[in-house]
Design an enzyme around this catalytic site. Structure first.
Site, PDB file in Angstrom:
ATOM      1  N   ARG A  18       0.841  -1.199   0.000  1.00 45.24           N
ATOM      2  CA  ARG A  18       0.000   0.000   0.000  1.00 45.24           C
ATOM      3  C   ARG A  18       0.879   1.254   0.000  1.00 45.24           C
ATOM      4  O   ARG A  18       1.597   1.524   0.973  1.00 45.24           O
ATOM      5  CB  ARG A  18      -0.854   0.001   1.271  1.00 45.24           C
ATOM      6  CG  ARG A  18      -1.650   1.257   1.476  1.00 45.24           C
ATOM      7  CD  ARG A  18      -2.224   1.316   2.882  1.00 45.24           C
ATOM      8  NE  ARG A  18      -2.996   2.527   3.042  1.00 45.24           N
ATOM      9  CZ  ARG A  18      -3.336   3.049   4.201  1.00 45.24           C
ATOM     10  NH1 ARG A  18      -2.963   2.466   5.330  1.00 45.24           N
ATOM     11  NH2 ARG A  18      -4.044   4.158   4.257  1.00 45.24           N
ATOM     12  N   ASN A  74      -2.339   2.206  16.131  1.00 45.19           N
ATOM     13  CA  ASN A  74      -2.390   2.937  14.867  1.00 45.19           C
ATOM     14  C   ASN A  74      -3.797   2.718  14.328  1.00 45.19           C
ATOM     15  O   ASN A  74      -4.107   1.653  13.774  1.00 45.19           O
ATOM     16  CB  ASN A  74      -1.345   2.431  13.874  1.00 45.19           C
ATOM     17  CG  ASN A  74      -1.345   3.265  12.593  1.00 45.19           C
ATOM     18  OD1 ASN A  74      -2.249   4.079  12.361  1.00 45.19           O
ATOM     19  ND2 ASN A  74      -0.336   3.047  11.757  1.00 45.19           N
ATOM     20  N   ASP A  87     -13.681   7.303  22.708  1.00 49.37           N
ATOM     21  CA  ASP A  87     -14.468   6.988  23.910  1.00 49.37           C
ATOM     22  C   ASP A  87     -14.095   5.620  24.474  1.00 49.37           C
ATOM     23  O   ASP A  87     -14.055   5.441  25.699  1.00 49.37           O
ATOM     24  CB  ASP A  87     -15.969   7.002  23.588  1.00 49.37           C
ATOM     25  CG  ASP A  87     -16.529   8.417  23.488  1.00 49.37           C
ATOM     26  OD1 ASP A  87     -15.826   9.376  23.855  1.00 49.37           O
ATOM     27  OD2 ASP A  87     -17.689   8.560  23.042  1.00 49.37           O
ATOM     28  N   ARG A 111      -5.805  15.099   7.936  1.00 51.58           N
ATOM     29  CA  ARG A 111      -5.029  14.150   8.750  1.00 51.58           C
ATOM     30  C   ARG A 111      -4.397  14.838   9.965  1.00 51.58           C
ATOM     31  O   ARG A 111      -3.770  14.179  10.800  1.00 51.58           O
ATOM     32  CB  ARG A 111      -3.929  13.486   7.915  1.00 51.58           C
ATOM     33  CG  ARG A 111      -4.460  12.600   6.816  1.00 51.58           C
ATOM     34  CD  ARG A 111      -3.336  11.841   6.125  1.00 51.58           C
ATOM     35  NE  ARG A 111      -3.709  11.479   4.776  1.00 51.58           N
ATOM     36  CZ  ARG A 111      -4.391  10.368   4.450  1.00 51.58           C
ATOM     37  NH1 ARG A 111      -4.750   9.511   5.363  1.00 51.58           N
ATOM     38  NH2 ARG A 111      -4.701  10.129   3.183  1.00 51.58           N
TER      39      ARG A 111
END
Ligand code: DQA
Length: 149
Positions: A18, A74, A87, A111
């Site tokens: 990716r 991540n 939360d 971002r």
């Protein structure tokens, strides 16, 4: 022995292929193996999980309570959108270090916002796959401060 959950979110299963110019050529398996090795050298164990689904990530955070002493997270793109993940972290009250392979602050404006940062001990970004080991080291140092051996 201290146990740390290393949790990766959406699209991180595709690491290696990716956008390698952004995220590097290491696969998630390679990164996870490095995390296991590094944690072991520090006298800790890590359990690595990944999901592309927000609810599954929330379930993993809930399940970490009572099992792990901290989380390296991540959250991928959910970082920038998920109040529910924030939360969940706040609810379990486990120390969390946020990791990003890329420097999210040097990228698109959307971002730059992280909901995770609001509840994390701190954020490590821009150091590629090394960031995970840095995060594990920071988390262990934090746990040592709380509970010196
Ligand atoms: C990422 C940064 C996010 O903005 C992106 O959506 C990802 C990966 C990183 O590790 O650099 O999926 O969390």
């Amino acid at each position: 022995m201290r146990s740390i959950l290393v949790l990766n979110g959406p699209n991180l299963n595709l690491l290696g292929t990716r956008q390698p110019e952004v995220y590097g050529r290491e696969t998630l398996d390679m990164i996870n193996n490095d995390c296991v090795q590094y944690a072991g050298s520090q006298g800790a164990q890590v359990i690595c999980q990944q999901s592309n689904h927000e609810g599954a990530l929330i379930d993993a955070i809930h399940a970490a309570k009572g099992t792990h002493q901290g989380i390296v997270l991540n959250a991928g793109a959910y970082t920038h959108t998920s109040i529910a993940l924030m939360d969940a972290l706040a609810s379990v009250e486990l120390p969390c270090v946020e990791v990003h392979l890329s420097n999210i602050h040097a990228r698109e404006e959307f971002r730059h916002v992280s909901y995770i940062s609001r509840v994390a001990l701190g954020q490590i970004c821009g150091f590629g796959s090394r960031g995970y080991q840095m995060a594990i080291g920071a988390l262990i140092a934090h746990l040592d401060e709380l509970d010196p051996k």
